[in-house]
Structures are given as C-alpha cells and as structure tokens.
Design a protein around this motif. Structure first.
Motif, short mmCIF file in Angstrom:
data_model
loop_
_atom_site.label_atom_id
_atom_site.label_comp_id
_atom_site.label_asym_id
_atom_site.label_seq_id
_atom_site.Cartn_x
_atom_site.Cartn_y
_atom_site.Cartn_z
N MET A 222 0.86 -1.19 0.00
CA MET A 222 0.00 0.00 0.00
C MET A 222 0.89 1.23 0.00
SD MET A 222 -2.44 -1.67 2.87
CE MET A 222 -1.01 -2.66 3.35
N ALA A 223 0.69 2.09 -0.99
CA ALA A 223 1.56 3.24 -1.19
C ALA A 223 0.88 4.53 -0.72
CB ALA A 223 1.94 3.36 -2.66
N SER A 224 1.69 5.56 -0.47
CA SER A 224 1.20 6.89 -0.12
C SER A 224 1.82 7.88 -1.09
CB SER A 224 1.57 7.24 1.33
OG SER A 224 1.03 6.32 2.24
N PRO A 225 1.20 8.10 -2.25
CA PRO A 225 1.79 8.97 -3.28
C PRO A 225 2.17 10.34 -2.74
CG PRO A 225 -0.15 7.84 -4.13
CD PRO A 225 -0.11 7.56 -2.65
N GLY A 226 3.36 10.78 -3.11
CA GLY A 226 3.83 12.10 -2.71
C GLY A 226 4.59 12.14 -1.42
N GLN A 227 4.49 11.09 -0.60
CA GLN A 227 5.21 11.09 0.67
C GLN A 227 6.67 10.75 0.42
OE1 GLN A 227 3.28 8.93 3.84
NE2 GLN A 227 5.19 8.62 4.96
N GLY A 228 7.55 11.38 1.20
CA GLY A 228 8.98 11.13 1.06
C GLY A 228 9.70 11.26 2.37
N PRO A 229 10.97 10.90 2.42
CA PRO A 229 11.73 10.91 3.67
C PRO A 229 11.98 12.32 4.18
CG PRO A 229 13.16 10.40 1.82
CD PRO A 229 11.78 10.42 1.28
N GLU A 230 11.87 12.50 5.50
CA GLU A 230 12.12 13.79 6.12
C GLU A 230 13.57 13.92 6.59
OE1 GLU A 230 9.26 14.12 9.22
OE2 GLU A 230 7.54 14.25 7.84
N ARG A 231 14.28 12.81 6.60
CA ARG A 231 15.70 12.81 6.99
C ARG A 231 16.40 11.73 6.18
NH1 ARG A 231 14.48 10.40 13.01
NH2 ARG A 231 14.16 8.21 12.40
N PRO A 232 17.72 11.65 6.23
CA PRO A 232 18.43 10.63 5.44
C PRO A 232 17.96 9.22 5.76
CG PRO A 232 19.98 12.27 6.24
CD PRO A 232 18.66 12.57 6.90
N ILE A 233 17.87 8.40 4.72
CA ILE A 233 17.56 6.99 4.89
C ILE A 233 18.87 6.26 5.20
CG2 ILE A 233 16.77 4.90 3.71
CD1 ILE A 233 14.98 6.69 2.00
N VAL A 234 18.90 5.56 6.32
CA VAL A 234 20.08 4.79 6.69
C VAL A 234 19.75 3.31 6.50
CG1 VAL A 234 21.76 4.23 8.48
CG2 VAL A 234 20.78 6.55 8.35
N LEU A 235 20.39 2.68 5.52
CA LEU A 235 20.12 1.28 5.25
C LEU A 235 20.75 0.41 6.34
CD1 LEU A 235 20.70 1.16 1.38
CD2 LEU A 235 18.59 1.64 2.65
#
Length: 510
Positions: A222-235
């Motif tokens: 289930m996706a949320s179009p337009g939403q994105g990370p607010e800080r760096p993604i740390v894998l």
C-alpha cells in the motif's frame, strides 16, 4: 490421462521450447498473431489446441514439439582434461540488466537497453513485464532490447509463475509505488541461498509511505503517493537490491533523498548512470552516500548500455586457472575485480593486463586480461567477501575451485549466506578435499587430482558454475544434471567455453 493432463503436458513442452528459444510469451504471441494472455493460458494447460496451432507454435519456436521426450531438464556432459585457448568477451552484467528492466517501469517514454544478457532471469522478468502490459522487443542480434511502458499497467494479469521464479521481482516495489495506490507481488524465488527477508527493503521504502503485508503467497503493498523521507535513509544492510529499491523509489519522489550506507557495487552504479539519463540528479555515485533529486514525471526516450559483468569475468579467469590455460578475457570491468586479482597474485597467479579503456556507458573502466599457467599456493589468511570495494560475495565460490588447485590449505568464510558454503562440498565428488566447518566456512586443501563423475546441479548459481569449471579440469567424462540455474545467470556458457576448446555437450533425457 485426462484431457486436462494432456493439455498441461503440452503446455509445459511449449513453455520449455519457448524458454530454450529465448523468447518471451509476448514475442511468441506476436509470431502467432495472438495475445500474451492466450499464450499464458496455453502454457498453463488451460487452452484447447488444434494440431494446426501446435504446428504453428513449433515453427515459431523452431522446435519439433511432437518429440515428447525433449521437454525434460537440460544437462551437460563434459569431456574434461582439455586446455583452453583463444579470446573471449565478457558479456553485460546480469545484475545490472535485471535492475534496469525494473527501472524501465519509471519511464513513460521508450527505453532501449543495449547488449542485454539473454539469460533465464531476464526472460522471466520480460514475461512478467509483458503480462502487465509492457511492450518488449528484441531489436537485433546484438541483444538490444526495447521497452515501452503503458500509461496503465495490468497488474491483475501478472504472470505469477514467472514472477515466483526470480528474486528480482522484489525490485518492482520501488517503481510501482509511484504508479499504484495498492498492488500485490508474488513471493520472490530464484536461488536457494537461505532465508532472505523483505525487511531491509522496508527500511528503505517506509520513509516513502510504503507499507507491505505478507499474505498467503504474496506481498500486499500500500503506497502513499507524494510522501517522502524527512531525513536521510540509513540502510541497515548495505545490500545491492536494497540500495536499488531505494534509488527506484527516490527517482520519482519530488524532492531530495539522501541514502546512507548505500552499496556502491557495479549494478548500483549502472542503475545510477541510467537514472541520470532519465533526468534524475544523483550525487555520490560509487560511494556509500547518495543524494538523489527525483523527477515526479519521467517521459523520455533513452538508450543505455549496461557495463560488463565482473562475476562472469571471474568465472572465465577461474576456468583458465583450473585448466592451466592461457586465454585472453576481454572487457573486464577492472574496478570491480582489483581485490580478486590482487589476491590471486598473492597466490602466484601470472597474467598480463592491457591499458584501461571505457565501457559503452562511458563510465566503467575496462581492461583485457591474458592468463598464464601458474603454480598457485594457498593464501596466508582466510578468503572472505566484503561490500564493495572488497572481494565480491558472488566471486567467493570461485576461490573454492581455485584453492583446490593450489598447494596448501585455504579457508573460505561466506558470512553472508547461511547455506551456500555447503554446496561447495560437492567438489569432493570430483576429487577435491573440501571440509565444511560450519554453515558459513569451508576448508579447501590442494592440490587436487580431479576425476570425472555425475552430479546434480546445486540450486545456487555460482556454486553450480564452480562445479562445471572443476569438471573441465577433471579427467574423463562428467555429467552435470539439471542446469537451469546456470542458464539463469549465464548466456550460452557451455557454447562459449567450447569456442575456447572445452568439450561440453548439452543433452536431455529421452
């Protein structure tokens, strides 16, 4: 036998013949003047067939479908003890190719990929893409591939059988979350390398609003179009496909995404170079920190040539080492082979290396390597993989067969996969001394006096090729049974080795 049984058997024969012909369901459908969904029903035994249609399918696939016995698994018969000679080109990267096929879903224009490896993994992805409405077409004998993605994908028609036979389907998550509010993907298959979890991918994709629930046999997303990370993604894991999924999600996010602990491996770099051709801005290519400025709408006609495969290059160099041969391996992506070659030099490997020259993507550095017969000794320390720029995890198994030719004891530590090391003990059937210390470590003692035997192909790609290479060195005749897993990752490997002087025959049980 019931009519359904006969139809199922005929469908399986047609599927196998199509796969041997390196055709997708869509390509066969075009030849027959029918639809991909009709071909899918035929192969599943859900479509009545006239003798005329069977004959037309046979002509389209250049296959005598009436030979019922020919539909079984493919095997290799190897006359060992030969010396190789000549030159061979490294083909384009399998792992880059599958990533770029997934990335084509981002583009609403026409994507042309140059010199794509025509391997089973690619064929399965093309079947999946064709089943959901993507137009795919091989353009020429150079393996140039054209893909045109429709404005609406038919995800409800996805070829689940093909999807379950490839692990790469997990990389549909990143592109599809920009196109669909919800969708399902079958559980991924491919190599049997132990438990692989979707959780590292979720760490990368949750910041974009993607939620995935494992249901019976499928991932429900289930996706949320337009939403994105607010800080760096740390894998949490510096994985190649995890990094690629994060890149694919970032590519159409209208903003800036920073990915830390990213894999800088060869297939990730190829994906980055391709995405920049789509207009995505990426800083830090080749490092563990990527800064991606996405484009919410991508519609452009693009051409890209993925670089050569360092794992295939290692396979060919290993073939030369174990057969004590002098061959020239051309178009080796040296940036991704330097640690392996340095280790081989430490073991006593002799070779010549040409000046560097650019790959067709204009970025990757290539060299030609000429091998020389060498007397190897075991390395002082154990051999273990590390994330790039360390020794590649997929190249580690080749050191098992190389170590078996060397004087002394070598320990291999495969800390990534919990059951791949066990497949390397199959080399003992050919005369090697390989001791399994635990699920991750083997001890190899050389040198080996190889002798031919019959072995069923392991379910993991690289160990399977390692056994084939040992058979090249073994005296007498060997048989490697059920080699589909090799065809997943290598294009015409037996035929290409034969061009260097090997004696490998492909056959099926009657």
């Amino acid at each position: 036998m019931t009519d359904d049984g006969y139809l199922g058997r005929i469908g399986a024969m047609i599927r196998d013949a199509r796969q041997r012909a390196n055709q997708t369901q869509s390509q066969l459908a075009e030849s027959l003047g029918t639809s991909q969904s009709a071909v899918n029903r035929i192969e599943k035994g859900q479509q009545n067939l006239t003798l005329d249609m069977v004959a037309r399918i046979g002509n389209a696939l250049d296959s005598g479908l009436v030979n019922v016995g020919s539909s079984g698994p493919s095997h290799l018969r190897v006359q060992g003890g030969t010396t190789l000679s000549g030159e061979i080109d490294v083909k384009s990267s399998k792992n880059a190719g599958v990533a770029l096929l997934c990335a084509s879903l981002l583009n609403e224009g026409t994507t042309v990929l140059r010199k794509v490896a025509r391997i089973e993994e690619v064929n399965r992805l093309l079947e999946v893409l064709g089943s959901i409405g993507v137009r795919t077409r091989w353009l020429n004998d150079e393996n140039d591939l054209e893909l045109v993605v429709p404005s609406r994908l038919r995800l409800e028609d996805m070829d689940e059988d093909a999807a379950r036979r490839t692990r790469s389907i997990i990389m549909f998550l990143g592109p599809l979350m920009h196109r669909e509010a919800s969708f399902e993907l079958p559980y991924a298959g491919g190599c049997d390398l132990g438990t692989r979890t979707v959780e590292p991918h979720m760490t990368a994709l949750r910041p974009f609003g993607l939620k995935v629930v494992a249901t019976e046999g499928s991932y429900h997303a289930m996706a949320s179009p337009g939403q994105g990370p607010e800080r760096p993604i740390v894998l949490t894991e510096r994985g190649d496909t995890v990094t690629e999924n994060a890149l694919l999600a970032s590519a159409r996010f209208d903003g800036v995404t920073v990915i830390r602990n990213a894999s800088p491996n060869y297939m990730v770099q190829d994906l980055c170079f391709f995405l920049t051709k789509l207009g995505v801005e990426i800083e830090g290519i080749g490092t563990t920190t990527l800064r991606v400025t996405g484009r919410p709408h991508i519609n452009c006609d693009v051409e890209y040539a993925p670089s050569e495969d360092p794992i295939e290059a290692m396979s060919l160099i290993a073939a030369a080492i174990v057969t004590q041969s002098s061959i020239t391996v051309r178009r080796v992506p040296i940036e991704f082979m330097e640690i392996e070659l340095a280790l081989l030099e430490e073991m006593g490997f002799l070779y010549d290396r040409s000046p560097e020259y650019p790959a067709e993507n204009g970025e990757t550095r290539l060299v030609d390597i000429t091998t020389h017969p060498s007397s190897l000794r075991a390395p002082i320390d154990k051999i273990h993989p590390m994330p790039f720029p360390g020794l590649n995890i997929d190249n580690l198994p080749f050191f098992a067969v190389i170590a078996a030719t060397a004087q002394g004891q070598t320990m291999l530590h495969d800390w990534v996969y919990e059951n791949r090391a066990i497949y390397l003990t199959e080399l003992t059937k050919l005369g090697a001394k390989v001791t399994l210390l635990d699920p991750h470590r083997v001890l190899v003692e050389g040198p080996t006096h190889w002798s031919g035997t019959e072995i069923v192909c392991p379910p993991a790609l690289r160990p399977a090729v390692v056994i084939l290479l040992a058979m090249l060195a073994a005296k007498g005749t060997s048989v490697l049974r059920s080699v589909y897993v090799i065809n997943r990752g290598y294009e015409d490997l037996a035929e290409r080795l034969n061009a260097l002087g090997a004696r490998i025959e492909t056959f099926r049980d009657i």
